[in-house]
Design a protein around this motif. Structure first.
Motif, mmCIF file in Angstrom:
data_model
loop_
_atom_site.group_PDB
_atom_site.id
_atom_site.type_symbol
_atom_site.label_atom_id
_atom_site.label_comp_id
_atom_site.label_asym_id
_atom_site.label_seq_id
_atom_site.Cartn_x
_atom_site.Cartn_y
_atom_site.Cartn_z
ATOM 1 N N GLY A 14 38.368 34.567 44.293
ATOM 2 C CA GLY A 14 37.771 35.270 43.062
ATOM 3 C C GLY A 14 36.415 35.452 43.398
ATOM 4 O O GLY A 14 35.477 35.378 42.509
ATOM 5 N N ILE A 40 40.803 40.346 44.938
ATOM 6 C CA ILE A 40 41.761 41.396 44.626
ATOM 7 C C ILE A 40 40.988 42.893 44.783
ATOM 8 O O ILE A 40 41.778 43.779 45.215
ATOM 9 N N ARG A 41 39.777 42.775 44.472
ATOM 10 C CA ARG A 41 39.133 44.068 44.229
ATOM 11 C C ARG A 41 38.253 44.264 45.543
ATOM 12 O O ARG A 41 37.233 43.534 45.792
ATOM 13 N N CYS A 64 42.891 40.528 48.920
ATOM 14 C CA CYS A 64 44.047 39.801 48.689
ATOM 15 C C CYS A 64 44.645 39.523 47.279
ATOM 16 O O CYS A 64 43.647 39.204 46.497
ATOM 17 N N ASP A 65 45.837 39.871 46.735
ATOM 18 C CA ASP A 65 46.408 39.574 45.649
ATOM 19 C C ASP A 65 46.938 38.159 45.816
ATOM 20 O O ASP A 65 48.118 37.872 46.354
ATOM 21 N N LEU A 66 46.469 37.142 44.981
ATOM 22 C CA LEU A 66 46.911 35.830 45.072
ATOM 23 C C LEU A 66 48.214 35.507 44.658
ATOM 24 O O LEU A 66 48.684 34.523 44.920
HETATM 25 N N1 LIG Z 1 32.767 32.659 32.456
HETATM 26 C C1 LIG Z 1 33.112 31.402 31.866
HETATM 27 O O1 LIG Z 1 32.353 31.228 30.998
HETATM 28 C C2 LIG Z 1 33.831 30.552 32.593
HETATM 29 C C3 LIG Z 1 33.868 29.145 31.912
HETATM 30 C C4 LIG Z 1 34.756 27.933 32.481
HETATM 31 C C5 LIG Z 1 35.559 28.372 33.634
HETATM 32 N N2 LIG Z 1 35.625 29.580 34.201
HETATM 33 C C6 LIG Z 1 36.051 29.795 35.444
HETATM 34 O O2 LIG Z 1 35.131 30.137 36.646
HETATM 35 C C7 LIG Z 1 35.958 31.192 37.365
HETATM 36 C C8 LIG Z 1 35.270 32.434 37.696
HETATM 37 O O3 LIG Z 1 35.273 32.944 36.324
HETATM 38 P P1 LIG Z 1 34.570 34.291 36.120
HETATM 39 O O4 LIG Z 1 33.686 34.197 34.768
HETATM 40 O O5 LIG Z 1 33.048 34.439 37.252
HETATM 41 O O6 LIG Z 1 35.307 35.424 36.050
HETATM 42 P P2 LIG Z 1 35.607 36.799 36.737
HETATM 43 O O7 LIG Z 1 36.441 37.704 36.096
HETATM 44 O O8 LIG Z 1 34.120 37.551 37.043
HETATM 45 O O9 LIG Z 1 35.921 36.509 38.197
HETATM 46 C C9 LIG Z 1 37.320 35.883 38.417
HETATM 47 C C10 LIG Z 1 37.685 36.729 39.738
HETATM 48 O O10 LIG Z 1 39.014 36.584 39.951
HETATM 49 C C11 LIG Z 1 39.486 37.575 40.748
HETATM 50 N N3 LIG Z 1 40.993 37.844 40.695
HETATM 51 C C12 LIG Z 1 41.690 37.991 39.401
HETATM 52 N N4 LIG Z 1 43.106 38.079 39.724
HETATM 53 C C13 LIG Z 1 43.269 37.955 40.998
HETATM 54 C C14 LIG Z 1 44.345 38.022 41.980
HETATM 55 N N5 LIG Z 1 45.581 38.166 41.641
HETATM 56 N N6 LIG Z 1 43.799 37.848 43.237
HETATM 57 C C15 LIG Z 1 42.716 37.554 43.778
HETATM 58 N N7 LIG Z 1 41.711 37.619 42.840
HETATM 59 C C16 LIG Z 1 41.965 37.650 41.768
HETATM 60 C C17 LIG Z 1 38.913 38.830 39.817
HETATM 61 O O11 LIG Z 1 39.210 40.153 40.633
HETATM 62 C C18 LIG Z 1 37.532 38.208 39.692
HETATM 63 O O12 LIG Z 1 36.612 38.850 40.691
HETATM 64 C C19 LIG Z 1 37.368 31.320 36.772
HETATM 65 O O13 LIG Z 1 38.138 30.343 37.278
HETATM 66 C C20 LIG Z 1 37.129 31.100 35.305
HETATM 67 O O14 LIG Z 1 38.361 30.425 34.532
HETATM 68 C C21 LIG Z 1 34.595 30.603 33.776
#
Ligand SMILES: NC(=O)c1ccc[n+]([C@@H]2O[C@H](COP(=O)([O-])OP(=O)(O)OC[C@H]3O[C@@H](n4cnc5c(N)ncnc54)[C@H](O)[C@@H]3O)[C@@H](O)[C@H]2O)c1
Length: 262
Positions: A14, A40-41, A64-66
């Motif tokens: 991610g 994935i992007r 990669c798609d996880l």
């Molecule tokens: N933003 C918040 O407030 C917050 C709070 C607590 C925890 N988190 C956790 O932190 C982490 C990152 O969050 P973020 O806010 O940066 O979100 P984000 O959506 O910016 O990042 C998530 C990433 O996961 C990737 N992803 C989604 N599905 C996928 C797949 N099938 N295969 C590969 N990659 C995939 C997305 O493309 C994205 O780049 C996550 O686990 C989220 O749950 C975020």
């Protein structure tokens, strides 16, 4: 650039978009690690790699798609071939459908577990055999305060984060004797696209944003780099006696009590 992760190879899932994953990948590279940037992007993966290389770091793009076990296996193999055995894994990728339990469709339920929990399982099982052989490794799951507290309207997502905290405890117990440390990090609300997407679906996004700021005793939501700092510690040998922990990075949210109102 300092050298807290010098000589280490790290995989960050991610790590595309401008969220926490990219911040972690950039910090790891700045501390000397060679980083597999998995997402994935494709365009966002390329951008993270570009930023790391521009800053003088080393990174490998892994689109990669996880949800796809073979794609996960291929990514882990590619990273090993390019930079050597993996020392650090950050299971950060996630999706966040909103809704209370009865509002959550079966498709959304399965989809959020497929990425957030099954994805972490698939990545971990690919790297653990070589970590066992080498007698070292650090695996860090991205959990959330939503896995510890009841926050409204994100039932399935919260269940996945609680699952990751449970998985951290189980894995740390299984692997501690073999030199593999397993920890999780539970952020409060962090200013990323995931937050912006959530706010965009709310009736009054600006008001909801203020509520998020006020909800944290520190008086604001967090920044991706403030979370990444904790990952550097957990990835480095500085945390050599830390395993099975769940670090909150939440501006005091998870320990706050409420004063009765009169
Ligand atoms: N933003 C918040 O407030 C917050 C709070 C607590 C925890 N988190 C956790 O932190 C982490 C990152 O969050 P973020 O806010 O940066 O979100 P984000 O959506 O910016 O990042 C998530 C990433 O996961 C990737 N992803 C989604 N599905 C996928 C797949 N099938 N295969 C590969 N990659 C995939 C997305 O493309 C994205 O780049 C996550 O686990 C989220 O749950 C975020």
């Amino acid at each position: 650039m300092s050298e807290r992760l010098q000589g280490k190879v790290a995989l960050v899932t991610g790590a595309g978009g401008p969220g926490i994953g990219r911040a972690i990948a950039r910090r790891f590279a700045a501390e000397g690690a060679a980083v597999g940037v998995l997402d994935i992007r494709a365009d966002e993966v390329a951008e993270t790699v570009r930023q790391i290389e521009e800053a003088g770091g080393r990174a490998l793009a892994l689109v990669c798609d996880l949800r796809d076990p073979q794609a996960v296996r291929d990514s882990v193999r590619q990273l090993g071939e390019r930079f050597g055995p993996i020392d650090v894994v950050v299971n950060n990728a996630a999706v966040m459908p909103s809704g209370t339990l009865h509002e959550t469709s079966l498709e959304d339920w399965d989809a959020v577990f497929a990425v957030n929990v099954r994805g972490a399982y698939l990545v971990s099982r690919e790297v653990i055999p070589s970590m066992l052989e080498r007698g070292k490794g650090s695996i860090i799951h991205m959990a959330s305060v939503t896995g510890m507290l009841g926050l409204p309207g994100i039932a399935a997502y919260s269940a996945t984060k609680a699952a990751l905290i449970g998985l951290t405890r189980a894995m740390s117990t299984d692997y501690a004797r073999y030199g593999i440390r397993v920890n999780s990090v539970s952020p409060g609300t962090i200013d990323t696209p995931m937050l912006h997407d959530f706010l965009a679906k709310q009736r009054d996004p600006a008001q909801r944003r203020r509520e998020f700021d006020e909800m944290h005793p520190i008086g604001r939501v967090g920044l991706p780099d403030e979370v990444a700092n904790v990952f550097v510690f957990l990835a480095s040998d500085e945390s050599s006696f830390v395993t099975g922990a769940n670090y909150t990075v939440d501006g005091g949210l998870s320990v706050k009590g409420e004063q009765p109102q009169d």
